[in-house]
Design an enzyme around this catalytic site. Structure first.
Site, PDB file in Angstrom:
ATOM      1  N   VAL A  78       0.831  -1.208   0.000  1.00 27.52           N
ATOM      2  CA  VAL A  78       0.000   0.000   0.000  1.00 27.52           C
ATOM      3  C   VAL A  78       0.864   1.257   0.000  1.00 27.52           C
ATOM      4  O   VAL A  78       0.582   2.209  -0.728  1.00 27.52           O
ATOM      5  CB  VAL A  78      -0.957   0.001   1.200  1.00 27.52           C
ATOM      6  CG1 VAL A  78      -1.781   1.283   1.228  1.00 27.52           C
ATOM      7  CG2 VAL A  78      -1.881  -1.213   1.136  1.00 27.52           C
ATOM      8  N   GLU A 135      -9.747   6.889   6.009  1.00 26.88           N
ATOM      9  CA  GLU A 135     -10.666   6.298   5.030  1.00 26.88           C
ATOM     10  C   GLU A 135     -10.338   4.857   4.696  1.00 26.88           C
ATOM     11  O   GLU A 135     -11.236   4.018   4.550  1.00 26.88           O
ATOM     12  CB  GLU A 135     -10.664   7.129   3.738  1.00 26.88           C
ATOM     13  CG  GLU A 135     -11.625   6.636   2.677  1.00 26.88           C
ATOM     14  CD  GLU A 135     -13.080   6.772   3.118  1.00 26.88           C
ATOM     15  OE1 GLU A 135     -13.699   5.725   3.415  1.00 26.88           O
ATOM     16  OE2 GLU A 135     -13.569   7.901   3.180  1.00 26.88           O
ATOM     17  N   VAL A 168     -11.359   0.980   6.748  1.00 25.21           N
ATOM     18  CA  VAL A 168     -12.538   0.123   6.639  1.00 25.21           C
ATOM     19  C   VAL A 168     -12.915  -0.034   5.172  1.00 25.21           C
ATOM     20  O   VAL A 168     -13.118   0.956   4.466  1.00 25.21           O
ATOM     21  CB  VAL A 168     -13.738   0.712   7.422  1.00 25.21           C
ATOM     22  CG1 VAL A 168     -14.973  -0.161   7.244  1.00 25.21           C
ATOM     23  CG2 VAL A 168     -13.398   0.852   8.899  1.00 25.21           C
ATOM     24  N   ILE A 188     -13.607   1.523  -0.665  1.00 29.15           N
ATOM     25  CA  ILE A 188     -14.956   2.089  -0.609  1.00 29.15           C
ATOM     26  C   ILE A 188     -14.961   3.339   0.273  1.00 29.15           C
ATOM     27  O   ILE A 188     -14.504   3.288   1.413  1.00 29.15           O
ATOM     28  CB  ILE A 188     -15.952   1.055  -0.032  1.00 29.15           C
ATOM     29  CG1 ILE A 188     -15.954  -0.222  -0.880  1.00 29.15           C
ATOM     30  CG2 ILE A 188     -17.354   1.644   0.047  1.00 29.15           C
ATOM     31  CD1 ILE A 188     -16.829  -1.322  -0.318  1.00 29.15           C
ATOM     32  N   GLY A 234      -3.960 -16.268  -1.989  1.00 29.20           N
ATOM     33  CA  GLY A 234      -3.453 -15.121  -1.239  1.00 29.20           C
ATOM     34  C   GLY A 234      -4.522 -14.284  -0.574  1.00 29.20           C
ATOM     35  O   GLY A 234      -4.231 -13.237   0.007  1.00 29.20           O
ATOM     36  N   GLU A 291      -4.729 -15.524   5.108  1.00 30.13           N
ATOM     37  CA  GLU A 291      -3.413 -15.675   5.707  1.00 30.13           C
ATOM     38  C   GLU A 291      -3.173 -17.140   6.085  1.00 30.13           C
ATOM     39  O   GLU A 291      -4.091 -17.954   6.142  1.00 30.13           O
ATOM     40  CB  GLU A 291      -3.308 -14.813   6.969  1.00 30.13           C
ATOM     41  CG  GLU A 291      -3.546 -13.333   6.743  1.00 30.13           C
ATOM     42  CD  GLU A 291      -2.402 -12.643   6.025  1.00 30.13           C
ATOM     43  OE1 GLU A 291      -1.303 -13.238   5.965  1.00 30.13           O
ATOM     44  OE2 GLU A 291      -2.618 -11.531   5.528  1.00 30.13           O
ATOM     45  N   ASP A 293     -11.782  -9.480  12.159  1.00 30.04           N
ATOM     46  CA  ASP A 293     -11.503  -8.346  11.274  1.00 30.04           C
ATOM     47  C   ASP A 293     -12.748  -7.466  11.142  1.00 30.04           C
ATOM     48  O   ASP A 293     -12.680  -6.238  11.278  1.00 30.04           O
ATOM     49  CB  ASP A 293     -11.052  -8.878   9.908  1.00 30.04           C
ATOM     50  CG  ASP A 293     -10.838  -7.776   8.891  1.00 30.04           C
ATOM     51  OD1 ASP A 293      -9.921  -6.973   9.088  1.00 30.04           O
ATOM     52  OD2 ASP A 293     -11.598  -7.716   7.895  1.00 30.04           O
ATOM     53  N   LYS A 313     -14.002  -3.417  12.389  1.00 30.58           N
ATOM     54  CA  LYS A 313     -14.535  -2.468  11.408  1.00 30.58           C
ATOM     55  C   LYS A 313     -15.928  -1.975  11.781  1.00 30.58           C
ATOM     56  O   LYS A 313     -16.228  -0.781  11.682  1.00 30.58           O
ATOM     57  CB  LYS A 313     -14.552  -3.123  10.023  1.00 30.58           C
ATOM     58  CG  LYS A 313     -13.164  -3.375   9.458  1.00 30.58           C
ATOM     59  CD  LYS A 313     -13.212  -4.179   8.167  1.00 30.58           C
ATOM     60  CE  LYS A 313     -11.817  -4.412   7.610  1.00 30.58           C
ATOM     61  NZ  LYS A 313     -11.820  -5.274   6.400  1.00 30.58           N
ATOM     62  N   GLY A 330      -6.326  -4.445  -1.517  1.00 31.84           N
ATOM     63  CA  GLY A 330      -5.523  -4.341  -2.735  1.00 31.84           C
ATOM     64  C   GLY A 330      -4.681  -3.086  -2.746  1.00 31.84           C
ATOM     65  O   GLY A 330      -5.010  -2.085  -2.094  1.00 31.84           O
TER      66      GLY A 330
END
Length: 485
Positions: free
Chosen positions: A75, A193, A196, A200, A251, A254, A265, A269, A367
């Protein structure tokens, strides 16, 4: 058209020339419109693929961001590339934004990077190179984790540097402390941003688009790994273990998938979205959470009979008594719901509000560039001075996770007489009204799965019902239950 009719009436052109007169006048109006359009294009124009702003907002000296990035991985590299692209293409100038990356803090200077470090940017390994540099006014934290990242973010705020982070775990674990630091340093702006649902823009929407509205419910598919697995189980009839193995191979999951498949997770969120949507600070670990590890291919067979599918949903919802229910669990979702359409590793959030009804936000949940794009949106708003307060709402509304819903209850048993009768008796003793009973043709009398669906009941009623059924002599396992959307 009105102008054309006035011209026709004024000149009194004979009726025999109606078609010609209208064609000529239409051509005059069209030419005028084209001239206006050409003038507009010239003013807004494009030259050499560089966007031109006319007039462009001028970035003030204070709006220029000199950025230090922590993390040069997937990222972090994506954010750096997007910043450089926007500088070189002139996009920042077109909207009045201004920024540069002065330093990137990485673990090793020897590691080969998948992005080109441009002149003017320095790679460093010492946190203090960024945190102690008074010329850097913005820190982008993309390290992950809650140890070193906490030290970086907390010190950045104390050093009066704006912060952009994608770290949901950090926010969930230390939200009250971060809020307190921001109150002590009101000049510091804090954006998150990308924390979460990746790409989006749900955080910004809750910050700005619903401030005049009143939210009733936030529901979302917020984990791409589990959504991919559930889609595979539905479309191919795969069992849980095979779906997990495939997700790991691709992938998406994990090596240790617990945080994803057990819902932790999503737990973090939905706690954040509940804070933004309803103002209630909720310790993330207190959010009741059930993962997908108990879902079987049989559940998808019965979901199909119900014209539904199964999704792992994070929910924050106002109960009838004005209390707030926040929870994570698989849900039976009707195919008519927007949430049923989320496929593969995609994410989706549906916000139900008084003014807007249902608003749906969908897109990639992770991503390199989807997440980097959300970080970029934060940086651009910072530079333009359009950042909202990080946590604008505050509420002490009571929490109550004993929500009301229709429920799906799968019972596994050995076949015998009187089972359905006994299920009805146990339901009645718990005040539960049965809506339907579903049973596929029996192929193995030693192991039968059938489903009971209920009318609206409280979670506590269904839990007690399942517990009592599990003690019956015909029961082979504790019943599995989940709410129906």
């Amino acid at each position: 058209v009105k102008a054309q009719n006035r011209l026709v009436n004024h000149f009194h052109i004979p009726d025999t020339f109606k078609m010609l007169k209208h064609s000529i006048l239409a051509l005059i109006c069209f030419s005028f419109a084209c001239g206006f359009q050409q003038s507009l294009v010239q003013r807004l124009g494009k030259t050499n693929n560089r966007l031109q702003a006319s007039p462009a907002p001028v970035a003030s000296k204070d709006s220029h961001l000199k950025i230090g990035i922590f993390g040069g991985g997937v990222v972090g590299g994506g954010v750096y590339e997007l910043i450089q692209q926007c500088i070189e293409s002139g996009r920042f100038g077109a909207i009045g934004a201004s920024m540069e990356v002065a330093k990137i803090c990485v673990r090793s200077l020897d590691k080969t990077r998948d992005f080109e470090v441009k002149p003017g940017t320095t790679l460093v390994t010492d946190y203090n190179e960024i945190l102690g540099d008074p010329s850097i006014n913005c820190v982008v934290e993309l390290m992950g984790g809650v140890t070193n990242a906490k030290d970086v973010v907390f010190r950045a705020i104390k050093e009066k540097k704006h912060v952009v982070t994608a770290n949901k775990a950090l926010l969930a674990a230390f939200l009250p402390e971060i809020q307190a630091l921001l109150e002590e340093n009101p000049e510091v702006l804090f954006n998150f941003e990308a924390a979460v649902c990746g790409g989006i823009p749900i955080i910004h929407s809750l910050h700005s688009d619903f401030m005049a509205d009143r939210l009733k419910k936030i529901r979302g598919i917020m984990n791409g790994t589990t959504n991919y697995m559930l889609c595979k189980m539905e479309s191919e009839g795969a069992n849980y273990a095979d779906a997990l193995s495939e997700a790991q191979r691709l992938g998406y999951a994990e090596a240790d998938p617990v945080a994803d498949v057990e819902g932790h997770d999503v737990q973090a969120k939905i706690a954040l979205l509940a804070k933004l949507g309803f103002g209630r600070t909720i310790p993330w670990e207190s959010v009741p959470t059930t993962g997908i590890s108990q879902i079987t291919s049989v559940d998808f067979e019965y979901a199909k009979l119900l014209k539904s599918t199964i999704k792992l949903i994070g929910t924050a919802s106002v109960n009838k008594d004005a209390s707030l229910a926040v929870f994570v669990c698989p849900m039976v979702v009707p195919l008519s719901s927007p949430l049923a359409s989320a496929k593969g590793p995609g994410n989706m959030v549906v916000v139900d509000s008084v003014n807007m009804g249902e608003s749906t936000f969908a897109g990639p949940g992770a991503g390199r560039f989807p997440t980097a794009n959300s970080v970029m949106s934060d940086l651009i708003r910072l530079s333009l001075g359009k950042t909202s307060p990080a946590f604008p709402l505050s509420s002490d509304m009571p929490l109550n996770t004993d929500y009301t819903a229709q429920f799906y209850v799968r019972v596994r048993c050995s076949d015998g007489l009187g089972i359905i009768k006994r299920i009805g008796e146990v339901a009645e003793s718990n005040g539960i009204s049965i809506h339907s009973i579903l049973q596929n043709p029996i192929t193995n009398r030693e192991r039968v799965d059938f489903v009971v669906t209920t009318e609206d009941q409280t979670l506590s009623q269904v839990k007690k019902f399942a517990e009592m059924v599990s003690r019956e002599p015909f029961s082979l396992a504790p019943p599995f239950f989940m709410p129906m959307l």
